[in-house]
Design a protein around this motif. Structure first.
Motif, PDB file in Angstrom:
ATOM      1  N   VAL A 136       1.170  -6.609 -14.837  1.00 19.98           N
ATOM      2  CA  VAL A 136       1.616  -7.083 -13.446  1.00 19.98           C
ATOM      3  C   VAL A 136       1.428  -8.412 -13.112  1.00 19.98           C
ATOM      4  O   VAL A 136       0.228  -8.508 -12.958  1.00 19.98           O
ATOM      5  N   ILE A 137       2.437  -9.406 -12.223  1.00 18.85           N
ATOM      6  CA  ILE A 137       2.746 -10.032 -12.117  1.00 18.85           C
ATOM      7  C   ILE A 137       3.509  -9.994 -10.803  1.00 18.85           C
ATOM      8  O   ILE A 137       4.313  -9.475 -10.561  1.00 18.85           O
ATOM      9  N   ALA A 138       1.804  -9.794  -9.481  1.00 15.62           N
ATOM     10  CA  ALA A 138       2.582  -9.246  -8.224  1.00 15.62           C
ATOM     11  C   ALA A 138       1.961 -10.369  -6.876  1.00 15.62           C
ATOM     12  O   ALA A 138       1.166 -10.855  -7.264  1.00 15.62           O
ATOM     13  N   PRO A 139       2.145 -10.174  -5.857  1.00 13.78           N
ATOM     14  CA  PRO A 139       1.685 -11.342  -4.625  1.00 13.78           C
ATOM     15  C   PRO A 139       0.586 -10.334  -4.387  1.00 13.78           C
ATOM     16  O   PRO A 139       0.928  -9.241  -4.173  1.00 13.78           O
ATOM     17  N   ASP A 140      -0.277 -11.401  -3.662  1.00  9.56           N
ATOM     18  CA  ASP A 140      -1.283 -10.349  -3.086  1.00  9.56           C
ATOM     19  C   ASP A 140      -1.199  -9.493  -2.405  1.00  9.56           C
ATOM     20  O   ASP A 140      -1.351  -8.029  -2.076  1.00  9.56           O
ATOM     21  N   SER A 141      -0.617  -9.796  -1.537  1.00 10.88           N
ATOM     22  CA  SER A 141      -0.110  -8.158   0.335  1.00 10.88           C
ATOM     23  C   SER A 141       0.878  -6.732  -1.310  1.00 10.88           C
ATOM     24  O   SER A 141      -0.070  -5.867  -0.189  1.00 10.88           O
ATOM     25  N   ALA A 142       1.697  -7.106  -2.410  1.00  7.45           N
ATOM     26  CA  ALA A 142       1.543  -6.004  -2.701  1.00  7.45           C
ATOM     27  C   ALA A 142       0.385  -4.724  -2.545  1.00  7.45           C
ATOM     28  O   ALA A 142       0.800  -3.827  -3.548  1.00  7.45           O
ATOM     29  N   LEU A 143      -0.505  -5.335  -3.620  1.00  5.69           N
ATOM     30  CA  LEU A 143      -2.231  -4.848  -4.337  1.00  5.69           C
ATOM     31  C   LEU A 143      -2.415  -4.591  -3.241  1.00  5.69           C
ATOM     32  O   LEU A 143      -3.784  -4.948  -3.833  1.00  5.69           O
ATOM     33  N   ASP A 144      -2.523  -5.113  -1.951  1.00  5.58           N
ATOM     34  CA  ASP A 144      -4.077  -5.204  -1.323  1.00  5.58           C
ATOM     35  C   ASP A 144      -4.149  -3.906  -0.833  1.00  5.58           C
ATOM     36  O   ASP A 144      -3.461  -3.096  -0.329  1.00  5.58           O
ATOM     37  N   THR A 145      -5.616  -3.973  -1.067  1.00  2.93           N
ATOM     38  CA  THR A 145      -6.062  -2.048  -1.006  1.00  2.93           C
ATOM     39  C   THR A 145      -7.404  -2.750   0.328  1.00  2.93           C
ATOM     40  O   THR A 145      -8.169  -1.392  -0.073  1.00  2.93           O
ATOM     41  N   GLY A 146      -7.315  -3.550   0.963  1.00  3.82           N
ATOM     42  CA  GLY A 146      -7.993  -3.240   2.198  1.00  3.82           C
ATOM     43  C   GLY A 146      -7.711  -2.277   3.981  1.00  3.82           C
ATOM     44  O   GLY A 146      -8.729  -1.729   4.021  1.00  3.82           O
ATOM     45  N   ARG A 147      -6.848  -2.121   3.290  1.00  3.30           N
ATOM     46  CA  ARG A 147      -6.581  -0.557   4.269  1.00  3.30           C
ATOM     47  C   ARG A 147      -6.428   0.876   3.137  1.00  3.30           C
ATOM     48  O   ARG A 147      -5.360   1.481   3.274  1.00  3.30           O
ATOM     49  N   SER A 148      -7.440   0.926   2.624  1.00  3.19           N
ATOM     50  CA  SER A 148      -7.039   2.100   1.733  1.00  3.19           C
ATOM     51  C   SER A 148      -6.729   3.884   3.122  1.00  3.19           C
ATOM     52  O   SER A 148      -6.274   4.662   2.297  1.00  3.19           O
ATOM     53  N   GLU A 149      -7.194   3.399   4.352  1.00  2.59           N
ATOM     54  CA  GLU A 149      -6.760   4.879   4.803  1.00  2.59           C
ATOM     55  C   GLU A 149      -4.705   4.887   4.828  1.00  2.59           C
ATOM     56  O   GLU A 149      -4.923   6.205   5.364  1.00  2.59           O
ATOM     57  N   GLU A 150      -4.480   3.890   4.668  1.00  5.13           N
ATOM     58  CA  GLU A 150      -2.713   3.941   4.764  1.00  5.13           C
ATOM     59  C   GLU A 150      -2.371   4.136   3.493  1.00  5.13           C
ATOM     60  O   GLU A 150      -1.265   4.842   3.685  1.00  5.13           O
ATOM     61  N   GLY A 151      -3.441   4.435   2.749  1.00  8.41           N
ATOM     62  CA  GLY A 151      -2.740   5.168   1.177  1.00  8.41           C
ATOM     63  C   GLY A 151      -2.738   3.763   0.450  1.00  8.41           C
ATOM     64  O   GLY A 151      -1.954   2.666   0.565  1.00  8.41           O
ATOM     65  N   ASP A 152      -3.011   4.083  -0.798  1.00 13.10           N
ATOM     66  CA  ASP A 152      -3.249   2.472  -1.696  1.00 13.10           C
ATOM     67  C   ASP A 152      -1.609   2.282  -2.404  1.00 13.10           C
ATOM     68  O   ASP A 152      -0.981   3.036  -1.945  1.00 13.10           O
TER      69      ASP A 152
END
Length: 306
Positions: free
Chosen positions: A18-34
């Motif tokens: 996948v080629i995707a922007p960093d914002s799309a794959l940001d997992t820093g807020r895991s409590e809000e859902g991956d």
């Protein structure tokens, strides 16, 4: 005696490149859902399409694939047989909400968004209700009424066309700023680009209309064309040679399409050339009982012994 080991069928389809922007794959807020891939109804075709919801469903991204036959990926020491290359780009969630909002137009009454955004075939559509960007934009396509801190909406065609018109105008500005070539040459099957200074304002509007039409229904696309006051494209003259006729299309080229098909009209079978005098005389010869040249090189059939 040794036997060759058979390869087991590879059925793992959970991995993609996948080629995707960093914002799309940001997992820093895991409590809000991956981030997760969800199948939703395509707003233009009504068929199933893949979309990516970011963390907490704050943003929505469309997924397009570039695919070719006999393609795979070498990842580390493994082979990924699914050779598709996925592109992930942001999409205005209002495009995905619009088909559901417009489907309630016949009822003519105000309804809460939760009551309109329902689909048995695509239950994942309810996640659009968590997308604040989409909900805050509903007033662009619907009349709004608030009762006891609850908002109710009713589809408005005129508002929708004005919103789409602004989308087209902003797209035109981006095309000009990015120095993107537009015009009849770009839309032809030959992909012949025209010079930037040769493009007219109508060329830009028509090209931008084609891009926006990738996210709306065909009926709404036609209504938008009239709203933009764009004239109908005249069909090629019948007297024009077939090799010079070009198929116009307002649709942008997607990565998943087979580029070889766009020029199929230019590969039409040509009429046979005129025969020479020798060929004409040979054609008049009686060929009864004569074998063709290929018969001398074909394998002989063995006759069974009685």
């Amino acid at each position: 005696m040794t036997t060759k080991k058979k390869r087991s069928a590879h059925t793992d389809n959970d991995s993609w490149v996948v080629i995707a922007p960093d914002s799309a794959l940001d997992t820093g807020r895991s409590e809000e859902g991956d981030p997760s891939f969800i199948k939703l109804k395509n707003p233009a075709t009504g068929s199933s399409s893949l979309y990516l919801f970011g963390c907490g469903d704050v943003c929505v991204y469309e997924v397009k694939a570039f695919s070719e036959d006999f393609r795979s990926w070498f990842i580390g020491q493994t082979v990924q047989r699914d050779g598709r290359l996925l592109y992930v780009t942001p999409i205005d969630p209002l495009f995905l909400l619009l088909p559901y909002i417009s489907s309630t137009a016949t009822e003519g009454k105000f309804q809460p968004a939760k009551q309109m955004i329902m689909d048995e075939d695509y239950p994942g559509c309810t996640r659009l209700l968590h997308c604040k960007q989409g909900l805050d934009s509903l007033h662009h396509v619907a009349d709004e009424k608030e009762v006891d801190c609850l908002k109710f909406h009713r589809y408005n065609q005129e508002k929708t066309l004005e919103w789409l018109k602004k989308k087209v105008q902003r797209t035109v500005l981006t095309l000009k700023k990015s120095n993107i070539s537009v015009g009849g040459g770009v839309k032809s099957s030959m992909f012949v680009r025209v010079k930037h200074e040769d493009a007219t304002e109508e060329d830009y509007l028509r090209y931008a209309h084609g891009l926006i039409s990738e996210y709306i229904s065909e009926d709404l696309s036609k209504a938008l064309l009239k709203h933009l006051q764009l004239p109908e494209i005249s069909s090629p003259k019948e007297t024009e040679p077939p090799s010079k006729k070009r198929k116009l299309s307002d649709k942008p080229v997607e990565a998943g399409e087979d580029y070889t098909k766009f020029n199929s009209a230019d590969f039409a079978r040509k009429p046979p050339k005129k025969m020479t005098a020798a060929q004409k005389s040979l054609a008049k010869v009686d060929k009864t009982g004569m074998k063709s040249l290929s018969a001398f090189f074909s394998p002989k059939v063995k006759q069974e012994k009685n």
